[in-house]
Write an enzyme that holds these catalytic residues in place. Sequence first.
Site, short mmCIF file in Angstrom:
data_model
loop_
_atom_site.label_atom_id
_atom_site.label_comp_id
_atom_site.label_asym_id
_atom_site.label_seq_id
_atom_site.Cartn_x
_atom_site.Cartn_y
_atom_site.Cartn_z
N TYR A 26 89.62 -13.97 -20.17
CA TYR A 26 90.55 -14.76 -20.29
C TYR A 26 89.82 -15.97 -21.06
O TYR A 26 90.73 -16.53 -21.65
CB TYR A 26 91.10 -15.26 -18.90
CG TYR A 26 92.02 -16.35 -18.69
CD1 TYR A 26 93.22 -15.92 -19.16
CD2 TYR A 26 91.65 -17.49 -18.48
CE1 TYR A 26 94.21 -16.81 -19.15
CE2 TYR A 26 92.85 -18.50 -18.39
CZ TYR A 26 93.92 -18.19 -18.69
OH TYR A 26 94.79 -19.18 -18.90
N GLU A 91 82.72 -23.99 -9.61
CA GLU A 91 82.35 -23.32 -10.95
C GLU A 91 83.48 -22.55 -11.55
O GLU A 91 83.67 -22.34 -12.71
CB GLU A 91 81.22 -22.67 -10.54
CG GLU A 91 80.57 -21.68 -11.80
CD GLU A 91 79.84 -22.53 -12.85
OE1 GLU A 91 79.46 -23.60 -12.73
OE2 GLU A 91 79.52 -21.98 -13.97
N TYR A 94 89.77 -18.28 -9.76
CA TYR A 94 90.37 -17.36 -10.46
C TYR A 94 91.44 -16.35 -9.74
O TYR A 94 90.98 -16.21 -8.34
CB TYR A 94 89.23 -16.21 -10.95
CG TYR A 94 89.91 -14.93 -11.70
CD1 TYR A 94 90.60 -15.09 -12.87
CD2 TYR A 94 89.85 -13.81 -11.11
CE1 TYR A 94 91.15 -13.97 -13.61
CE2 TYR A 94 90.46 -12.61 -11.80
CZ TYR A 94 91.07 -12.79 -13.13
OH TYR A 94 91.57 -11.81 -13.75
N VAL A 95 92.62 -16.22 -10.21
CA VAL A 95 93.55 -15.42 -9.41
C VAL A 95 93.77 -14.06 -10.43
O VAL A 95 94.18 -14.52 -11.61
CB VAL A 95 94.77 -16.06 -9.28
CG1 VAL A 95 95.81 -14.99 -8.16
CG2 VAL A 95 94.20 -17.27 -7.93
N GLY A 101 101.18 -17.75 -9.45
CA GLY A 101 102.34 -18.10 -8.94
C GLY A 101 102.89 -17.79 -7.54
O GLY A 101 103.89 -18.13 -7.21
N GLY A 105 95.93 -19.36 -5.76
CA GLY A 105 95.00 -20.43 -6.58
C GLY A 105 94.70 -21.79 -5.69
O GLY A 105 93.95 -22.27 -5.57
N TYR A 139 96.22 -28.51 -12.87
CA TYR A 139 95.17 -29.45 -12.18
C TYR A 139 95.63 -30.87 -12.08
O TYR A 139 95.55 -31.53 -11.34
CB TYR A 139 93.66 -29.19 -12.90
CG TYR A 139 92.91 -28.07 -12.44
CD1 TYR A 139 92.69 -27.73 -11.29
CD2 TYR A 139 92.52 -27.22 -13.66
CE1 TYR A 139 91.95 -26.55 -11.03
CE2 TYR A 139 92.11 -26.16 -13.31
CZ TYR A 139 91.66 -25.71 -12.13
OH TYR A 139 91.01 -24.42 -11.69
N GLU A 151 86.79 -41.22 -19.63
CA GLU A 151 85.69 -42.01 -19.74
C GLU A 151 84.59 -41.46 -20.76
O GLU A 151 83.74 -42.37 -21.05
CB GLU A 151 84.83 -41.99 -18.37
CG GLU A 151 85.82 -42.63 -17.20
CD GLU A 151 85.15 -42.31 -15.76
OE1 GLU A 151 83.99 -41.67 -15.59
OE2 GLU A 151 85.76 -42.98 -15.05
#
Lengths: 171, 171
Positions: A26, A91, A94-95, A101, A105, A139, A151
């Site tokens: 992916y 780190e 994953y799904v 949906g 996750g 996110y 930053e």
Amino acid sequence: MKFTVCAAKPEDCKDIERMIRELGVYEKMPDQVTISHKELERDGFGPDAFYQCLVAEVPEEHKSKDGHTKVGYALFFYTYSTWKGRALYMEDLYVMPEYRGKGIGKALMATVAKVGKEKQCVRLQFAVLDWNKPSLDFYLAKGAEDLTVNEGWHFFRFQGEALDNLVQEAP
Amino acid sequence: MKFTVCAAKPEDCKDIERMIRELGVYEKMPDQVTISHKELERDGFGPDAFYQCLVAEVPEEHKSKDGHTKVGYALFFYTYSTWKGRALYMEDLYVMPEYRGKGIGKALMATVAKVGKEKQCVRLQFAVLDWNKPSLDFYLAKGAEDLTVNEGWHFFRFQGEALDNLVQEAP
């Protein structure tokens, strides 16, 4: 769909390796994945574990078209901020595509945060690829901050020959 | 100039806190530093330590104008790559301005790499601010790779209210 989120056991490492490879595809860097389930078994359990892992599982009647019931994972470890103290780094999250949906996750990530909270961790950090818009949106919608944009932090790495050369310079 | 690089002891934490604050000023985010030497003492030692730290020390005759002999530090911890296995993350590398250019930073970083090598770590990662040209040049000259530029990785973080909200969503 019903699912559970549990701490990984050594016998889950074959499924974790499989999903790490799926995530590598992916992320368009499948050739970079060289880890094996044996290394994962050696490094993730016991008092000197290098990581912790959560696995999401669905009931047998909802198994994937390839027959898998372990359909997602979150791999993380404790880190430390010299500004704020105890922290966590996730780190991987994953799904499998056919299970997205459904809140899996979110449940994995929230459980990572909860494990950290119990150890007084005040930050949860992770890395996202700049072209991965579904993940960025996911996110950011949850309130995460992009520190590279805000930053100016860049990720750096020594590995291979550069790392070996560095070791040679130790006093 | 002679100097030594040693594993930090609990009694070094006041000097480490002082240098963390100096680094925060250098990185133009001094207000973000809220850690205390007591937290550093609690979190860096014993079987459940969250970090490891090396301290560079000069002999008494070379003490700083403010009377310090601890003049640099490198703070790091073990992490894990799901592609390559065991890894290290260097959270901070700092040398006081009047002691730069003498090989102290290189010695600290090389010692971090050596500690990692002894544990079969295959990567040493860290973050650099994009405007910090002296540091960027130093790391790139030693063979480090900028993964934000080369692969597009961005740093993300949950903290404060966003992290608390996430914990609430745990199943």
